[in-house]
Design a protein around this motif. Structure first.
Motif, mmCIF file in Angstrom:
data_model
loop_
_atom_site.group_PDB
_atom_site.id
_atom_site.type_symbol
_atom_site.label_atom_id
_atom_site.label_comp_id
_atom_site.label_asym_id
_atom_site.label_seq_id
_atom_site.Cartn_x
_atom_site.Cartn_y
_atom_site.Cartn_z
ATOM 1 N N ALA A 334 3.594 31.582 -26.110
ATOM 2 C CA ALA A 334 2.539 32.276 -25.369
ATOM 3 C C ALA A 334 2.881 33.751 -25.169
ATOM 4 O O ALA A 334 4.034 34.115 -24.924
ATOM 5 C CB ALA A 334 2.322 31.606 -24.020
ATOM 6 N N ARG A 335 1.836 34.592 -25.232
ATOM 7 C CA ARG A 335 1.984 36.023 -25.005
ATOM 8 C C ARG A 335 1.042 36.524 -23.911
ATOM 9 O O ARG A 335 1.448 37.226 -23.007
ATOM 10 C CB ARG A 335 1.699 36.785 -26.307
ATOM 11 C CG ARG A 335 2.746 36.549 -27.400
ATOM 12 C CD ARG A 335 4.039 37.276 -27.108
ATOM 13 N NE ARG A 335 4.997 37.140 -28.203
ATOM 14 C CZ ARG A 335 6.213 37.690 -28.183
ATOM 15 N NH1 ARG A 335 6.593 38.405 -27.148
ATOM 16 N NH2 ARG A 335 7.019 37.522 -29.205
ATOM 17 N N THR A 336 -0.216 36.168 -24.026
ATOM 18 C CA THR A 336 -1.212 36.678 -23.087
ATOM 19 C C THR A 336 -1.160 35.894 -21.777
ATOM 20 O O THR A 336 -0.594 34.789 -21.723
ATOM 21 C CB THR A 336 -2.623 36.550 -23.678
ATOM 22 O OG1 THR A 336 -2.966 35.151 -23.771
ATOM 23 C CG2 THR A 336 -2.692 37.190 -25.054
ATOM 24 N N PRO A 337 -1.760 36.425 -20.703
ATOM 25 C CA PRO A 337 -1.823 35.671 -19.442
ATOM 26 C C PRO A 337 -2.489 34.308 -19.618
ATOM 27 O O PRO A 337 -2.039 33.315 -19.036
ATOM 28 C CB PRO A 337 -2.628 36.587 -18.526
ATOM 29 C CG PRO A 337 -2.349 37.962 -19.028
ATOM 30 C CD PRO A 337 -2.255 37.816 -20.519
ATOM 31 N N GLU A 338 -3.541 34.248 -20.425
ATOM 32 C CA GLU A 338 -4.242 32.983 -20.625
ATOM 33 C C GLU A 338 -3.368 31.985 -21.368
ATOM 34 O O GLU A 338 -3.333 30.790 -21.017
ATOM 35 C CB GLU A 338 -5.547 33.220 -21.402
ATOM 36 C CG GLU A 338 -6.630 33.941 -20.624
ATOM 37 C CD GLU A 338 -6.348 35.429 -20.421
ATOM 38 O OE1 GLU A 338 -6.954 36.027 -19.507
ATOM 39 O OE2 GLU A 338 -5.522 35.983 -21.189
ATOM 40 N N GLU A 339 -2.662 32.450 -22.397
ATOM 41 C CA GLU A 339 -1.763 31.549 -23.123
ATOM 42 C C GLU A 339 -0.625 31.083 -22.220
ATOM 43 O O GLU A 339 -0.208 29.913 -22.280
ATOM 44 C CB GLU A 339 -1.219 32.263 -24.356
ATOM 45 C CG GLU A 339 -2.257 32.516 -25.436
ATOM 46 C CD GLU A 339 -1.726 33.386 -26.563
ATOM 47 O OE1 GLU A 339 -2.404 33.463 -27.617
ATOM 48 O OE2 GLU A 339 -0.653 34.002 -26.403
ATOM 49 N N THR A 340 -0.108 31.981 -21.401
ATOM 50 C CA THR A 340 0.973 31.615 -20.488
ATOM 51 C C THR A 340 0.489 30.597 -19.464
ATOM 52 O O THR A 340 1.195 29.627 -19.151
ATOM 53 C CB THR A 340 1.512 32.861 -19.772
ATOM 54 O OG1 THR A 340 1.979 33.792 -20.759
ATOM 55 C CG2 THR A 340 2.635 32.509 -18.820
#
Length: 376
Positions: A334-340
């Motif tokens: 994960a990289r983005t806030p949503e992916e995290t």
């Protein structure tokens, strides 16, 4: 049926007649657990699901028939070796389904309406129904409240209602849905009646500490999973409704001080996103010593090692430290806030359901674990 309480409560308010099919028990690799429900009204509208698609058509027909003749029925659906496309669960499981008609003037409509009203409003309650027994008793219902009071009846002796209410109250205390076996006189002798007990409890809490960018995405994920979500941060400029419009509650306070005074239980999820030792260490010192289903903290592996050392110096035992999930989340790259947020939510689900977090491809373990007695 309480898992679709909001929709059924609306149907009740509109005066609709309907039949509801509820999963009583499961065996093998069944996709949904006891309490899962599908309902069909007199106009043919359907809501809910009992199997994720495998037997919905057959259950729909059972509901339509029960609504027409006014009789509750119980049916078993399972995998057919001779014909994998026959009505049944091609995943290899077995489910027992009870279908109950809810028509105008039916004796159970009032008590079912009260149960649906409680569940739709978020009030704790248990709904007890006869899922196996003599003709005429199938589907009879009893609504049990947290204080032990109840209404309705199971069609037997008064002692049966009292014993069933006591058993249902015990399940309500733990937020569990399941079955109990009683005789018609209320004793615990097997072979008489099987009662399905569905519980409706308040949503589990998720408390997100740290009003950072990742927190907004995690709030949305928490709401999607059905949590009551609180955001807590000591900095009023960051902990605002404008930044977290989907949170149920926003608290401006030092995290450890708020955690000390708020309510937590064995279903509570605590997510620490501050990754600042000024906040993390006193907060986690409290969190790891109180009831919670999940305690996770964000940070790099270097931050984790430093945090671990500080917590050990603060007096936490190895057993307490073992409860900490850090760095928080599954390895999704994960990289983005949503992916995290997705990776954190995935770990929360895996922890709750006993999942491994590994890909299903190439695995040999059952996809659907034993759901008997699972929490509501």
């Amino acid at each position: 049926m309480l898992d679709i309480a909001r929709e059924l409560h609306d149907w009740m308010a509109e005066g609709r007649e309907f039949a509801v099919a509820t999963v009583v028990s499961v065996g093998g690799s069944a996709p949904r657990g006891p309490g899962a429900a599908l309902a069909v009204d007199s106009g043919g509208t359907a809501i809910g699901s009992v199997s994720g698609g495998c037997v919905e058509g057959a259950v729909y027909e059972l509901c339509a028939q029960a609504l027409q003749d006014g009789r509750a029925v119980r049916e078993r659906f399972g995998y057919s070796d001779e014909d994998a496309f026959a009505v049944g669960l091609t995943c290899g499981g077995v489910i027992d389904v009870m279908v109950t008609p809810v028509r105008s003037g039916s004796p159970e409509r009032k008590v079912l309406g009260a149960a649906l009203s409680a569940a739709a409003g978020g009030a704790p309650a248990s709904l007890v129904r006869v899922a196996r027994g003599p003709d005429g008793l199938l589907g009879r219902a009893l609504l049990v409240r947290p204080d032990g009071t109840y209404e309705g009846g199971l069609g037997g002796r008064a002692e049966l209602d009292r014993t069933a209410a006591a058993e249902a109250r015990a399940l309500l205390d733990t937020g569990r849905t399941g079955t109990i076996a009683l005789s018609e006189d209320g004793s615990h002798c097997p072979g008489g009646l099987t009662l399905l007990v569905e519980t409706s409890v308040e949503p589990p809490r998720m408390i997100v500490f740290g009003a950072v960018d990742f927190a907004a995405a995690l709030v949305r994920a928490g709401k999607f999973l059905g949590h009551h979500v609180t955001v807590c941060d000591a900095r009023p400029v960051f902990a605002t409704e404008a930044r977290f419009p989907e949170a149920d509650e926003i608290v401006v306070d030092w995290p450890h001080r708020y955690l000390r005074r708020t309510r937590t239980d064995g279903r509570t999820v605590l997510c620490v996103l501050t990754h600042d030792p000024r906040f993390d260490v006193p907060l986690l010192r409290e969190a790891l010593r109180m009831p919670a289903a999940f305690v996770g903290a964000m940070g790099s592996r270097r931050t984790h090692e430093d945090r671990w050392r500080r917590l050990r110096e603060a007096g936490l035992s190895e057993g307490e430290l073992d409860r900490l999930r850090s760095p928080i989340g599954l390895d999704l790259g994960a990289r983005t806030p949503e992916e995290t947020a997705l990776s954190i939510a995935a770990e929360i689900v895996a922890a709750r359901r006993g999942g491994t977090g590994l890909p299903l491809t190439g695995g040999a373990d059952p996809i659907h674990r034993d759901l008997s007695g699972a929490a509501a």
